[in-house]
Design an enzyme around this catalytic site. Structure first.
Site, PDB file in Angstrom:
ATOM      1  N   HIS A 204      15.774  59.436  29.798  1.00 14.96           N
ATOM      2  CA  HIS A 204      16.275  59.425  31.179  1.00 14.96           C
ATOM      3  C   HIS A 204      17.725  59.880  31.149  1.00 14.96           C
ATOM      4  O   HIS A 204      18.573  59.259  30.506  1.00 14.96           O
ATOM      5  CB  HIS A 204      16.165  58.031  31.791  1.00 14.96           C
ATOM      6  CG  HIS A 204      16.682  57.968  33.197  1.00 14.96           C
ATOM      7  ND1 HIS A 204      15.904  58.311  34.295  1.00 14.96           N
ATOM      8  CD2 HIS A 204      17.902  57.625  33.693  1.00 14.96           C
ATOM      9  CE1 HIS A 204      16.616  58.168  35.391  1.00 14.96           C
ATOM     10  NE2 HIS A 204      17.832  57.763  35.064  1.00 14.96           N
ATOM     11  N   CYS A 205      18.009  60.965  31.849  1.00 14.91           N
ATOM     12  CA  CYS A 205      19.349  61.548  31.861  1.00 14.91           C
ATOM     13  C   CYS A 205      20.043  61.150  33.166  1.00 14.91           C
ATOM     14  O   CYS A 205      19.617  61.576  34.247  1.00 14.91           O
ATOM     15  CB  CYS A 205      19.280  63.067  31.735  1.00 14.91           C
ATOM     16  SG  CYS A 205      20.896  63.861  31.700  1.00 14.91           S
ATOM     17  N   PRO A 206      21.101  60.339  33.113  1.00 17.02           N
ATOM     18  CA  PRO A 206      21.781  59.948  34.358  1.00 17.02           C
ATOM     19  C   PRO A 206      22.523  61.109  35.016  1.00 17.02           C
ATOM     20  O   PRO A 206      22.791  61.065  36.218  1.00 17.02           O
ATOM     21  CB  PRO A 206      22.752  58.854  33.901  1.00 17.02           C
ATOM     22  CG  PRO A 206      22.973  59.114  32.454  1.00 17.02           C
ATOM     23  CD  PRO A 206      21.689  59.692  31.937  1.00 17.02           C
ATOM     24  N   GLY A 209      20.079  62.525  37.146  1.00 11.91           N
ATOM     25  CA  GLY A 209      19.458  61.493  37.977  1.00 11.91           C
ATOM     26  C   GLY A 209      17.958  61.490  37.896  1.00 11.91           C
ATOM     27  O   GLY A 209      17.295  61.094  38.866  1.00 11.91           O
ATOM     28  N   ASN A 210      17.409  61.902  36.765  1.00 11.29           N
ATOM     29  CA  ASN A 210      15.963  62.048  36.650  1.00 11.29           C
ATOM     30  C   ASN A 210      15.578  61.911  35.190  1.00 11.29           C
ATOM     31  O   ASN A 210      16.423  62.026  34.285  1.00 11.29           O
ATOM     32  CB  ASN A 210      15.531  63.416  37.191  1.00 11.29           C
ATOM     33  CG  ASN A 210      14.053  63.485  37.508  1.00 11.29           C
ATOM     34  OD1 ASN A 210      13.338  62.495  37.381  1.00 11.29           O
ATOM     35  ND2 ASN A 210      13.586  64.650  37.905  1.00 11.29           N
TER      36      ASN A 210
END
Length: 368
Positions: A204-206, A209-210
């Site tokens: 999960h890559c902040p 945002g996805n």
């Protein structure tokens, strides 16, 4: 992970009677055996969530695999709280806004600070650099938008819950997601930040945002490649433009270098050079400060993105994802390090694949 499944329970026989006339004793032993069988059936009778079959298991098997449909049931699985779900979503939205503002500032600041100087040097050079910046900007923004707002990929919906609809081995290796209340394939993972199960989830890559999953992993890699090339281009063109407009340094007196070579001479030279540099910085224009910021920011971002891109390409070469490399089940996967993993990942056509593999094999033969 020891998964057990049992559809029957073997009970020990009752102890034999030593009396010659076992009439009442046999009746008493039969009553005890019936009571024992009834209690075992009531306490250790479980239902498979995949096909609905009722199984009788040992009390020491909280994790078992159904012998018919292959579904894995874990009685010790518990659903954790979701108190920080909205906080994670708000954090991701803030990261997206900050990153978009940063990209637009780099583009706008570069156009304002760089291209008047480039066009003053040469008109054809200015046209070339303007075209390069437009292509790289559009490619980076589009790939970022696709990786951030496209669905990362969800597991396929398959029938489950009842025996007639689930075939033999129809849920092999599937587990039940307590958050989504539906089957979860072995290659899926539930993301508590997104609130859904992701197929072939990498991480999960902040910053987007996805999650990075099967549906947007390729676009995410293209975004990293485009961002690395764009930052490299910004660092080069900003340094060149800053060198063109930088104020000249103050002349260092020759008397400093005419004396004997010792540490006092070196100290004096460094001192005069430092003072001359800061004096030129004081007379630097706003355009020059923006160029310095563009250079420092692009180099810093480029280093981080290059490390991330190298890590992602290493996992693709190994035929894994980031989560599968951390999981103990990844050791059982039949994945090997091969360049064909890149071909399968990027989906190259068969003709291009055949040409690339033929070129690679011929290169190895010539090296031998």
């Amino acid at each position: 992970m020891d998964l057990t499944c049992s559809a029957t329970t073997v009970l020990p026989p009752p102890p034999p009677s030593s009396e010659s006339n076992p009439g009442p004793n046999i009746q008493h032993a039969s009553d005890q055996e019936d009571h024992y069988v009834a209690s075992i059936t009531e306490e250790h009778e479980v239902t498979c969530w995949g096909c609905g079959l009722i199984l009788i298991l040992s009390p020491y098997t909280p994790l078992f695999k159904c012998g018919w449909c292959g579904a894995i049931t874990n009685h010790n699985a518990h659903k954790s709280d979701q108190n920080y779900f909205w906080w994670r979503r708000l954090r991701d939205k803030c990261f997206i806004c900050v990153l978009l503002l940063f990209m637009f500032f780099i583009i706008g600041g570069g156009i304002w600070a760089i291209y008047p100087i480039v066009f003053s040097v040469s008109y054809s050079c200015g046209i070339f650099h303007m075209t390069m910046s437009i292509v790289l900007s559009i490619t980076t923004i589009i790939s970022y938008a696709l990786s951030a707002f496209r669905s990362p990929g969800t597991p396929p919906l398959i029938p489950w819950g009842s025996y007639p609809t689930v075939g033999k081995g129809g849920l092999e290796g599937y587990t039940f997601c307590n958050y989504c209340s539906k089957p979860k394939s072995p290659s899926s993972h539930h993301c508590r930040s997104c609130g859904i199960c992701i197929l072939d989830m990498d991480h999960h890559c902040p910053f987007i945002g996805n999650c990075v999953g099967s549906a947007n992993h390729r676009v995410f890699i293209l975004f990293l490649i485009s961002a690395v090339i764009s930052n490299l281009y910004v660092s080069l063109i900003s340094s060149f433009t800053a060198f063109c407009i930088w104020p000249p340094f103050r002349h260092v007196p020759i008397s400093i270098l005419s004396g004997p070579t010792d540490y006092m001479v070196i100290y004096g030279f460094l001192k005069e050079t430092t003072f001359s540099f800061f004096a030129s910085v004081e007379s630097l224009s706003i355009r020059g400060f923006i160029l310095v910021y563009l250079f420092i920011a692009s180099v810093s971002v480029e280093i981080g993105l290059t490390v991330l891109l190298w890590q992602q390409m290493s996992f693709i070469y190994e035929g894994k994802t980031y989560l599968s490399s951390l999981s103990s089940r990844s050791a059982n996967r039949n994945s090997k390090k091969d360049c064909q993993n890149f071909v399968r990942f990027f989906g190259c056509p068969y003709s291009a694949t055949r040409w690339l593999l033929g070129f690679w094999n011929s290169t190895k033969i010539h090296k031998k």
